[in-house]
Write an enzyme that holds these catalytic residues in place. Structure first.
Site, PDB file in Angstrom:
ATOM      1  N   TRP A 145     -21.930  47.776   5.902  1.00  0.00           N
ATOM      2  CA  TRP A 145     -22.999  48.202   6.770  1.00  0.00           C
ATOM      3  C   TRP A 145     -22.412  49.342   7.446  1.00  0.00           C
ATOM      4  CZ3 TRP A 145     -27.782  45.275   8.133  1.00  0.00           C
ATOM      5  CH2 TRP A 145     -28.111  45.844   9.177  1.00  0.00           C
ATOM      6  N   ASP A 146     -23.004  50.506   6.954  1.00  0.00           N
ATOM      7  CA  ASP A 146     -22.462  52.016   7.821  1.00  0.00           C
ATOM      8  C   ASP A 146     -23.510  52.404   8.608  1.00  0.00           C
ATOM      9  OD1 ASP A 146     -20.755  53.905   7.861  1.00  0.00           O
ATOM     10  OD2 ASP A 146     -20.632  54.355   5.834  1.00  0.00           O
ATOM     11  N   ASP A 183     -22.374  54.096  -1.471  1.00  0.00           N
ATOM     12  CA  ASP A 183     -23.443  55.168  -1.459  1.00  0.00           C
ATOM     13  C   ASP A 183     -24.041  55.615  -2.746  1.00  0.00           C
ATOM     14  OD1 ASP A 183     -25.392  56.572  -0.334  1.00  0.00           O
ATOM     15  OD2 ASP A 183     -24.137  57.740   1.123  1.00  0.00           O
ATOM     16  N   ASP A 189     -12.196  56.101   7.750  1.00  0.00           N
ATOM     17  CA  ASP A 189     -12.340  56.841   6.517  1.00  0.00           C
ATOM     18  C   ASP A 189     -11.205  57.579   6.034  1.00  0.00           C
ATOM     19  OD1 ASP A 189     -14.867  56.308   6.148  1.00  0.00           O
ATOM     20  OD2 ASP A 189     -15.695  57.955   7.062  1.00  0.00           O
ATOM     21  N   ARG A 203     -25.082  65.136   9.384  1.00  0.00           N
ATOM     22  CA  ARG A 203     -25.316  64.575   8.019  1.00  0.00           C
ATOM     23  C   ARG A 203     -26.354  64.410   7.270  1.00  0.00           C
ATOM     24  NH1 ARG A 203     -23.587  59.623   4.585  1.00  0.00           N
ATOM     25  NH2 ARG A 203     -21.765  60.197   3.244  1.00  0.00           N
ATOM     26  N   CYS A 255     -19.024  49.494   9.460  1.00  0.00           N
ATOM     27  CA  CYS A 255     -18.221  50.594   9.120  1.00  0.00           C
ATOM     28  C   CYS A 255     -19.353  51.823  10.192  1.00  0.00           C
ATOM     29  CB  CYS A 255     -18.403  50.968   7.804  1.00  0.00           C
ATOM     30  SG  CYS A 255     -17.776  52.767   7.297  1.00  0.00           S
ATOM     31  N   TRP A 279     -12.762  61.370  14.343  1.00  0.00           N
ATOM     32  CA  TRP A 279     -13.233  60.638  13.360  1.00  0.00           C
ATOM     33  C   TRP A 279     -11.688  60.994  12.223  1.00  0.00           C
ATOM     34  CZ3 TRP A 279     -12.692  63.547   8.439  1.00  0.00           C
ATOM     35  CH2 TRP A 279     -13.020  62.831   7.386  1.00  0.00           C
TER      36      TRP A 279
END
Length: 730
Positions: free
Chosen positions: A478-479, A368, A549, A444, A527, A200
């Site tokens: 679209w995550d 978000d 990110d 998360r 995403c 990441w």
């Protein structure tokens, strides 16, 4: 016809643009790989004795089969358990517990065009004359297993695509343990393996290593193609580099668990395989049932990595991406995520959008936090209704206001996920991926919805469609922000539980197909915590992907350079963010941040209302510049000049297809007291054309620019950059 079958020798010859791929049916009915490389006219097979051993060569030339061995035959779709002790391309288990199979040639079919893969994304053709396809049917006479290998050779690309379908035509159940999409045995040991690895915020870093005896592989077991490894490898022969030598590229059109495997064995054959990861995977085939493996894209280049990359770029731009946005310039956007995170209201959003429009931005994206009770990441995923505390006049009113300012409106979703603290989860706790009596691991503070279930897929399509039907939305981000754990489904029987991860992908693709088909005018960007699902399968549904990110300009040099090995710039979301950067806390010049981001689909990830007048003017000029070069960046040919993985400097450039327009960018990370005259040699120009350096009256020949180069101006300080623009003088 790009594919021919020669009965004398039982040879298939597949010709792509400048590439030939040759297969032979052996005396015993096995499918043997013969050649893959630069286009050849001859079908004479005597030369292969140099590669494949005296005994097998004699068997090929004279029909002497007593000494024939599968262990040093270059195979097209090898099994395990007979004479071949290398990694198999497939493996099935019979009801008696055995895992032995023996596929032999049965028939073939050659036709113009390319068929769709059932339930899976794949490269496509718009006209049958663009490509020719070969289907080879193999059969195991004992089990009734039939395998259909499909090859497509493209007229205008150095591309061969491959896939495999396994069909149970026997009377007993079969359990698939392994079903890879492609296997190629190359007659050479002198390879470097290139992979795109990371984590990441540092996705798709270029990693090279020599291929040594034994197995070297990359894989994902995370439920997505992943940040850690991309479903791509390349083999570089000998001293091949960016511009010279033989390179073989393999890319899997799949967004889930994958394996890419390279095995160098005792006879100096290099076996390359790619497909669904067999780890924690099985698939039950009852009588009459079939299993379709994803497609693999194979690209050969005789001019190094650069030509391979440009082949992938053109193919994916033109025949992987689909829809009305495929051939359209992508808008300059601003996203509020790093500018506000969850802390916004209607007034703040309106101010950002209005100010951004004045600077030349064309699309505002609300990220978000607009739905449910979403004030942090602990709640509300799955509750796709507007938070009236933040947006008291509703989403529709906000979108209309922004549209009236002359700017389009976009919206963030994460539809594959659910928060335990949500109305959806309280109503349907069994809708998430889980294993009964096992603790559900949170990541998360969320869980993954079980898209192996049709009822869950249908619910997602309805929830998202209801919003898109009611609000004037031009763009969707679209995550997907977590990997899969405790992989199981409440609706699958015990013998099918290890099908869950792949059934999820099939359900996911069905959701994307339904939504993108229903809303063709919306530009979708994928995403997954940044670049965790940057693969060709996603481009089939969503023609651009958020690259990472990590928005730091220095980190992005490696991320975007690595991504360019396979994926075109038009698919690569790249934004300017505020400093100190939120991921690495680095302060870089706004000019450098802009020059890095202008190498993809350009935008901003900040609150422009907090910028100084000087910064706003810089942004205004950046957007003007990008709009001037947008067509070039998004549809031009890309050339890598200096690698961030090999030194302190990075450079790349874009060239129009007709060689008339050029943009080249140079980046220096750290300053040095060492003064020297540095030049940057360009690539891909017409040596017979003359080019004007924009902003000056200087004219250079294309040959001069490529052989002597441009002088790099003195750049003082760390994290500096420079961009040149050149136009053909006609």
């Amino acid at each position: 016809m790009g594919i021919i079958f020669q009965e004398k020798g039982n040879i298939f010859k597949l010709d792509a643009k400048d590439t030939s791929y040759i297969i032979q049916i052996t005396e015993k009915g096995y499918l043997q790989h013969v050649y893959w490389g630069k286009k050849v006219r001859s079908l004479n097979l005597k030369y292969i004795s140099r590669f494949y051993g005296e005994q097998n060569s004699k068997a090929l030339e004279e029909g002497v089969i007593n000494n024939f061995s599968l262990d040093y035959m270059p195979a097209e779709y090898p099994a395990y358990g007979n004479q071949d002790f290398r990694s198999p391309a497939y493996q099935v288990q019979l009801e008696n517990g055995s895992t032995i199979s023996d596929l032999r040639y049965e028939s073939h079919n050659i036709f113009s065009g390319k068929k769709k893969l059932q339930g899976l994304p794949a490269v496509y053709v718009e006209k049958d004359e663009e490509a020719d396809s070969l289907e080879v049917v193999l059969r195991d006479s004992v089990s009734g297993l039939k395998v259909v290998l499909t090859y497509t050779a493209f007229k205008d690309y150095d591309v061969i695509t491959r896939s495999a379908q396994l069909i149970n035509e026997g009377k007993e159940e079969l359990k698939i343990l392994r079903a890879l999409s492609a296997n190629v045995d190359l007659g050479c040991k002198d390879f470097q393996m290139l992979q795109l690895s990371g984590s990441w915020s540092r996705e798709r870093h270029v990693v090279k290593r020599p291929v040594v005896m034994g197995i070297q592989s990359i894989e994902s077991r995370r439920g997505v193609s992943s940040h850690q490894q991309n479903p791509f490898i390349a083999l570089m022969k000998g001293d091949a580099d960016e511009d010279h030598g033989d390179v073989y590229g393999f890319n899997l059109v799949y967004s889930g668990n994958f394996l890419a495997n390279v095995e160098l064995e005792q006879f100096d054959l290099t076996r390359v395989q790619i497909g669904i990861n067999p780890f924690d995977f099985t698939w039950l085939l009852k009588e009459g049932e079939s299993f379709q493996a994803p497609e693999a894209v194979l690209v050969y280049s005789d001019e190094g990595l650069g030509k391979m990359s440009r082949t992938f770029h053109k193919l994916y731009r033109n025949r992987m991406c689909r829809g009305v946005h495929r051939d359209k310039e992508r808008p300059v956007l601003i996203n509020n995520w790093e500018g506000t995170y969850f802390n916004f209201n209607e007034e703040i959003i309106k101010k950002i959008a209005t100010e951004a429009k004045e600077l030349g931005v064309e699309l505002f994206v609300l990220d978000d936090g607009w739905f449910g009770k979403r004030n942090d990441d602990t709640t509300s995923l799955g509750d796709w209704f507007v938070d009236k505390n933040k947006l008291p006049n509703g989403l529709d009113n906000l979108a209309k206001y922004i549209n009236e300012q002359g700017i389009k409106f976009g919206l963030w979703f994460e539809p594959e996920m659910v928060s335990p603290d949500s109305d959806l989860y309280r109503k349907h706790p069994d809708w998430c991926i889980h294993v009964e009596n096992r603790e559900k691991t949170l990541a998360r503070t969320q869980l993954v919805l079980d898209l192996s279930r049709k009822d869950v897929c249908d619910a997602i399509v309805k929830m998202v469609s209801d919003i898109l039907d009611s609000v004037p939305i031009s763009y969707v981000k679209w995550d997907n922000n977590r990997y899969m754990t405790e992989v199981g489904s409440a609706t699958l029987p015990a013998e099918r539980q290890r099908e869950t991860a792949h059934r999820y992908m099939l359900g996911f693709y069905s959701v994307l197909e339904a939504i993108t088909t229903r809303f063709p005018e919306i530009l979708f960007e994928s995403c997954a915590s940044g670049g965790g699902r940057f693969d060709p399968a996603m481009l089939y549904y969503m023609p651009q992907t958020w690259a990472s990110d990590d928005t730091d300009a220095v980190e992005r040099l490696k991320i975007q350079y690595g991504t360019s090995i396979v994926y075109p710039s038009i698919t690569m979301g790249a934004h300017v963010s505020a400093v100190p950067n939120h991921q690495v806390n680095r302060i870089t010049p706004l000019e450098t941040r802009g020059n890095v981001a202008m190498s993809g689909t350009f935008g901003y990830e900040l609150d422009v209302t907090k910028m100084s007048d000087e910064e706003k003017e810089t942004v205004r000029q950046q957007i003007i510049t990008y709009k001037e070069i947008r067509t070039l960046v998004q549809f031009g040919d890309f050339y890598r000049l200096l690698s961030p993985f090999e030194g302190n400097e990075t450079a790349w450039m874009f060239v129009a297809e007709d060689k008339s327009d050029v943009a080249a960018s140079f980046f220096k990370v750290l300053s040095s007291s060492h003064k020297k005259l540095s030049v940057l040699k360009l690539k891909g120009l017409d040596p017979n054309k003359d080019y004007l350096l924009i902003g000056t009256d200087e004219v250079y020949g294309g040959d001069e620019l490529m052989n002597t180069g441009l002088v790099i101006p003195e750049l003082k300080g760390d994290f500096q950059s420079y961009m040149w623009r050149l136009k053909e003088i006609k």
